[in-house]
Write a protein that holds these residues in place. Structure first.
Motif, PDB file in Angstrom:
ATOM      1  N   VAL A  13      42.804-121.568  81.502  1.00 13.95           N
ATOM      2  CA  VAL A  13      43.850-122.149  82.332  1.00 13.95           C
ATOM      3  C   VAL A  13      43.823-123.671  82.206  1.00 13.95           C
ATOM      4  O   VAL A  13      42.781-124.304  82.384  1.00 13.95           O
ATOM      5  N   TYR A  14      44.987-124.261  81.907  1.00 12.24           N
ATOM      6  CA  TYR A  14      45.065-125.705  81.702  1.00 12.24           C
ATOM      7  C   TYR A  14      44.617-126.492  82.933  1.00 12.24           C
ATOM      8  O   TYR A  14      43.947-127.523  82.824  1.00 12.24           O
ATOM      9  N   ALA A  15      45.019-126.023  84.119  1.00  7.69           N
ATOM     10  CA  ALA A  15      44.793-126.780  85.353  1.00  7.69           C
ATOM     11  C   ALA A  15      43.325-126.964  85.674  1.00  7.69           C
ATOM     12  O   ALA A  15      42.968-127.813  86.496  1.00  7.69           O
ATOM     13  N   TYR A  16      42.441-126.172  85.046  1.00  2.00           N
ATOM     14  CA  TYR A  16      41.019-126.256  85.348  1.00  2.00           C
ATOM     15  C   TYR A  16      40.277-127.191  84.391  1.00  2.00           C
ATOM     16  O   TYR A  16      39.057-127.315  84.463  1.00  2.00           O
ATOM     17  N   ASP A  24      44.465-132.511  85.639  1.00  2.00           N
ATOM     18  CA  ASP A  24      45.845-132.932  85.404  1.00  2.00           C
ATOM     19  C   ASP A  24      46.378-132.470  84.054  1.00  2.00           C
ATOM     20  O   ASP A  24      47.397-132.984  83.583  1.00  2.00           O
ATOM     21  N   ILE A  25      45.685-131.539  83.398  1.00  2.00           N
ATOM     22  CA  ILE A  25      46.227-130.943  82.177  1.00  2.00           C
ATOM     23  C   ILE A  25      47.274-129.922  82.593  1.00  2.00           C
ATOM     24  O   ILE A  25      47.007-129.021  83.395  1.00  2.00           O
ATOM     25  N   THR A  26      48.479-130.066  82.077  1.00  2.00           N
ATOM     26  CA  THR A  26      49.569-129.193  82.478  1.00  2.00           C
ATOM     27  C   THR A  26      50.543-129.047  81.322  1.00  2.00           C
ATOM     28  O   THR A  26      50.415-129.713  80.281  1.00  2.00           O
ATOM     29  N   ASN A  27      51.510-128.181  81.503  1.00  2.00           N
ATOM     30  CA  ASN A  27      52.586-128.044  80.530  1.00  2.00           C
ATOM     31  C   ASN A  27      53.678-129.027  80.916  1.00  2.00           C
ATOM     32  O   ASN A  27      54.369-128.828  81.924  1.00  2.00           O
TER      33      ASN A  27
END
Length: 1012
Positions: free
Chosen positions: A439-442, A447-450
């Motif tokens: 999961v990007y958010a972790y 602040d990693i997101t699409n």
């Protein structure tokens, strides 16, 4: 024959008498305006033979005796071209003087009146409609950048409608959170109460995504630059003191266009074009990114792996596709913004009544997506009427702007440092929120997101700006004029921000949310005035007395709703699962009594005295009134007798000086009262209150003392003009946040402090109009060399400002660790250990420069050849600013964030000399070193630049081609804004100085103008 000699003698006497009569006679004359045939009073009639001078009377008449045939007289008057008249037996003479187009005699607007550059005693710069009209900008402030000496304007973002930082002659306040440093904006005599402060309360793409408290929507974006006739910038005490506390930081007067006497005239213009970002900072590609990550793990003694519980966890290079590459700079900010602009107006009238009505439409999309756009519709009305005897005058002007600004909630530029191999879409075409079950958010700082989800988040701001002014003048009797100026300004701002479920990472469990805000500011002003003017021979006296009554009311509220059950309900705050709200109401009252005395003798010696007594509701009892005043004087030494013969190449020379005081009450309302606020959330169903401000009625006005001296010169019949100004402003009785012990419940309280800030400097303006046979060339150069200094701050070392300011240094001083570069042995950023204790701490802070401009300049060239006109304008700045290294403390090279390609020149092994330290993946000694970099001068660099701010190419279609279409004038043009920038700056843009903020856009438009 004895009578013959007598007859001959008699004849000789007759002839002699006749000749004497022809060479000793009197003429009666009248001097008139060649265009209006109005009588010209106080015109100089110079007898060349006897060097005798007299002045015309109120009817333009004069009587001159003792003239001879063949002799000539010289007729001169300020504002007109001189004329030589040869005497040839006339008894009655009519002299027609042609109005001069000399820039010295152009009318400039001052506080409560008008003057000319020739007779002006203050520091006033002027930008005309001709300059504004050739710039494809939506905000008038953008058109002023670099064109006015002493005025520093910096664009905060390339987002449509975003705000600008504006300062006239430097920063004078120590604490900008208490005492604003913005100039006063006055539109047709009515203060724009919102000023240059952002009108938005909610955050949007116009805010700095890293520091959201800065930036926002500019209220001046609702004013159409095409409606403006001129902008005057008032800088010294002589020009601003009559505005009292409101003019402490300078004044910007905006005068809108008025109707012209004559036949009804229709004008229309339209342009269309596009914009793209001016400069991109290259980011690493996937291969470089993967190599950086692997090297960082190796530096930390770790092996990359796919186990989330392992210290070497690196899913981006172990689980994700390392051949995938997305250029996020190109994806997020590489689009094209479209611009369309249309203006139409009608004007006309006769000697008694004239009018102008204008309509305007401007739409500008964003480089993120054309679904986001800033659209402005506005109207402008101006009506002037005078009685047949000219004693009664009425002037009404009104503007209304409706600005509909649809933006993303966040500046997409914030996410250009995402991993370049981040997956954006799933195989089914939906947005990807994870890759390989990661999961990007972790990841990273959370602040990693699409970033493509941001396209679904919408912010809307609707600004409605209404401004009106009614000016009534009545001539009581000769020389006495009674005036009343009234105005009303209202700015209404409605905002909403929506984050729907489709834009939210489903792995976080967050639900949709929305925010709403309203901000209404209304202000009225009434200023009765009495003017007395006396012109007698070579003397001119003007006295002004007036009173100001003003009231401003502000109502604000914000509402935040979370946990919506459906995206369809995001438009209703009542449908939110959880609601928090805030509201605010303030009332500001201001009154003043002011006066001005202006005297000039022989258009040669000028003195100007002004004074004002201000009363403000922003201070406690006994502190609400203050007095301010100024004196200005000028000597036009080029008008002295014999000067034109002694120095024939000097056509104009003037010395002027001024000194005075202004105050500052721009500190916010109710600061002296004991204030309470409601809690944002209830406790056990009951809302609470908490103290927000301590009672403190003791503080009072800041005082700004301004000194000015200048020389203005004209050479070669004013073809070359030079102006050199020196100013020295000192601001005392500073308002600061005085530190308090935490036991009081407050960390600070507003207090006057005996701090003293000085702003001094030089302003130079050079204008040249070289004479060519077929080409008209005009060149304008402005140069400002400012110097800001903290003169005094008692107890600075023990105050909360100890690490912010230094005595004898600018307020923009850089204080921190002295950067020594990358240690070739350890590969870490190194800093000077001042006290040699073996530790880097605040005890090692030093003064290491400043970020204020060393100088800034503007250079414009206009060339006209037959039907063609070409204009080019450069502005530049010598300064130090933060570069790309400023962002590395939060995103160290080696972490799961992409980096500028410049970081690839890093340290790799002992003995290497590199600008970037070794990579790291965690909280190592390298992380500590990069944290220290944020508090050093290592993150600063040369941010100087020269920017081609504007280029215009205009073609005036010959009138013989237009007569068949009943068009009086027409032109085709191409204009460009921010065409290119010359800089050594290591970052995105030297003006915004932030890697995560959209830089200013390069704009190119094509258009047409028509007049019927």
């Amino acid at each position: 024959m004895k009578f013959k000699p007598c007859i001959a003698a008699l004849l000789m006497l007759c002839v002699y008498g006749r000749l004497q009569g022809q060479n000793n006679f009197t003429i009666t004359g009248t001097v008139l305006d060649a265009e209006t045939h109005a009588a010209i009073e106080s015109a100089e009639i110079i007898d060349s033979a006897r060097n005798h001078t007299l002045l015309t009377n109120a009817n333009g008449g004069f009587v001159l005796a003792g003239l001879s045939n063949g002799q000539y007289i010289n007729v001169t008057c300020t504002g007109y071209l001189s004329k030589h008249v040869i005497i040839n037996g006339q008894s009655n003479l009519v002299v027609l003087l042609t109005p001069s187009v000399n820039q010295l005699d152009e009318t400039i607007v001052i506080a409560y009146g008008k003057t000319t550059r020739r007779m002006n005693t203050g520091a006033i710069s002027r930008v005309t409609a001709a300059t504004l009209d050739k710039q494809p900008v939506s905000n008038p402030l953008a058109a002023l950048a670099g064109r006015v000496p002493g005025l520093l304007i910096a664009q905060q973002s390339g987002i449509a409608g975003s705000s600008f930082n504006t300062a006239i002659r430097g920063q004078s306040a120590l604490d900008l959170s208490l005492s604003r440093n913005d100039p006063l904006f006055v539109i047709d005599g009515v203060p724009l109460e919102s000023g240059n402060q952002p009108s938005s309360q909610l955050t949007s793409a116009a805010n700095n995504p890293v520091a959201i408290s800065s930036g926002g929507i500019s209220p001046l974006n609702s004013i159409n630059p095409s409606d403006i006739e001129s902008i005057e910038v008032l800088k010294d005490a002589d020009a601003t003191s009559i505005y009292g506390s409101r003019g402490a930081n300078g004044v910007i007067l905006i005068t809108t266009k008025k109707g012209k006497v004559g036949h009804t005239e229709f004008s229309a213009s339209y342009y269309t074009g596009y914009s793209r970002i001016t400069h991109r900072m290259p980011m690493s590609n996937t291969n470089q990114y993967v190599a950086m990550r692997r090297e960082a793990f190796a530096n930390d003694g770790l092996v990359p792996g796919s186990d989330p519980f392992d210290a070497g966890y690196a899913p981006d290079i172990m689980l994700w596709d390392t051949t995938r590459y997305t250029d996020f700079v190109h994806l997020l900010e590489g689009g094209t913004s479209r611009t369309n602009n249309a203006d139409i107006s009608v004007s006309g009238g006769n000697q008694q009544t004239s009018f102008l009505i204008g309509l305007h439409y401007h739409k500008e999309t964003t480089v993120f997506s054309n679904d986001f756009a800033d659209a402005l519709a506005s109207t402008h009305i101006n009506i002037h009427h005078q009685s047949t005897d000219g004693r009664f005058h009425l002037q009404f002007s009104g503007i209304f702007g409706y600005d509909h600004n649809s933006l993303p909630v966040t500046d997409f530029t914030r996410y250009i440092n995402l991993p370049p191999n981040l997956k954006l879409y799933n195989t089914d075409g939906t947005l990807a929120w994870q890759d390989s079950a990661v999961v990007y958010a972790y990841l990273g700082n959370g602040d990693i997101t699409n970033p493509l989800a941001l396209l679904q988040q919408h912010y809307l701001s609707i600004n409605e700006n209404l401004g009106s002014n009614l000016q009534i003048d009545y001539m009581l009797w000769k020389g006495f004029k009674l005036s009343l100026s009234t105005g009303y300004n209202r700015l209404g701002v409605r905002e909403k921000s929506q984050i729907p479920s489709v834009s939210i990472d489903p792995n976080t469990g967050a639900l949709p949310s929305a925010a709403f805000a309203n901000n209404y500011t209304g202000s009225w002003i009434a200023e009765p005035q009495l003017n007395y003017t006396l012109r007698k021979k070579r003397h001119e006296l003007s006295i002004l007395l007036g009173n100001t009554l003003q009231e401003k009311t502000t109502q604000q509220n914000t509402e935040y709703g979370t946990n919506y059950s459906s995206d369809l309900l995001l438009g209703s705050i009542a449908a939110a699962g959880d609601i928090s709200a805030n509201n605010n109401y303030t009332n500001y009252r201001y009154t003043a009594f002011f006066g001005r005395l202006h005297y000039s003798f022989a258009d040669r010696y000028v003195i100007n005295l002004s004074g004002r007594r201000d009363g403000s509701s922003r201070f406690g009892p006994g502190r609400q009134w203050a007095n301010f005043g100024a004196a200005g004087a000028a000597w036009i030494f080029s008008a002295e007798k014999g000067m034109n013969k002694a120095i024939p190449w000097l056509s104009f020379g003037k010395l002027r000086a001024s000194y005075g005081t202004t105050g500052n009450d721009q500190i916010g309302d109710y600061k002296y009262l004991n204030l309470w606020r409601n809690t944002s959330r209830p406790y056990d169903g009951v809302s609470g209150l908490y103290p927000a401000n301590l009672y403190n009625p003791a503080y009072s006005w800041e005082i700004n003392k301004k000194l000015e001296a200048a020389i203005e010169l004209g050479f070669l019949k004013d073809q070359v003009m030079l102006s050199v100004d020196y100013y020295n402003n000192r601001c005392s009785n500073q308002l600061v946040g005085y530190s308090l012990p935490g036991q009081t419940g407050f960390f600070s309280v507003v207090k006057n402090f005996p701090g003293l800030v000085q702003n001094s400097g030089w302003e130079i303006v050079l204008t040249a109009k070289p004479v060519w046979k077929t080409v008209h060339w005009e060149s304008n150069l402005t140069l400002t060399v400012p110097k800001n200094k903290l003169i005094a701050f008692p107890g600075l070392a023990q105050s909360s400002y100890a690490y912010q300011y230094a005595i004898g240094k600018p307020l923009s001083v850089i204080m921190g660790y002295k950067y020594l570069g990358v240690d070739p042995t350890t590969g870490l950023y190194s800093f000077e250990d001042v006290n040699k204790d073996g530790w880097i701490s605040s005890d090692d802070y030093q003064v290491l420069g400043h970020t204020g401009p060393v100088y800034y300049a503007g250079w414009e060239n206009n060339l006209t050849y037959k039907q063609w006109t070409f204009s080019i304008f450069f502005d530049g700045r010598k300064q130090t600013g933060v570069n790309y290294l400023n962002e590395l403390s939060a995103y160290p090279p080696g972490w799961i964030y992409n980096q500028p390609a410049l970081v690839n020149t890093r340290w790799q092994q002992p003995g290497d000399h590199a600008p970037v330290q070794r990579y790291t993946t965690g909280y190592t000694d390298a992380y500590t070193a990069i944290g220290n970099l944020a508090y050093s001068n290592g993150k600063y660099g040369d941010a100087s630049f020269i920017r081609c701010r504007n280029i215009t190419l205009n073609y005036n279609i010959p009138k013989r081609w237009l007569q068949y279409c009943h068009i009086s004038n027409s032109s085709l043009y191409v204009e460009s804004q921010n065409l290119f920038t010359i800089t050594k700056y290591k970052g995105s843009d030297p003006e915004t100085q932030n890697l995560f903020v959209l830089p200013p856009l390069r704009t190119l438009v094509m258009g047409v103008r028509l007049t019927f």
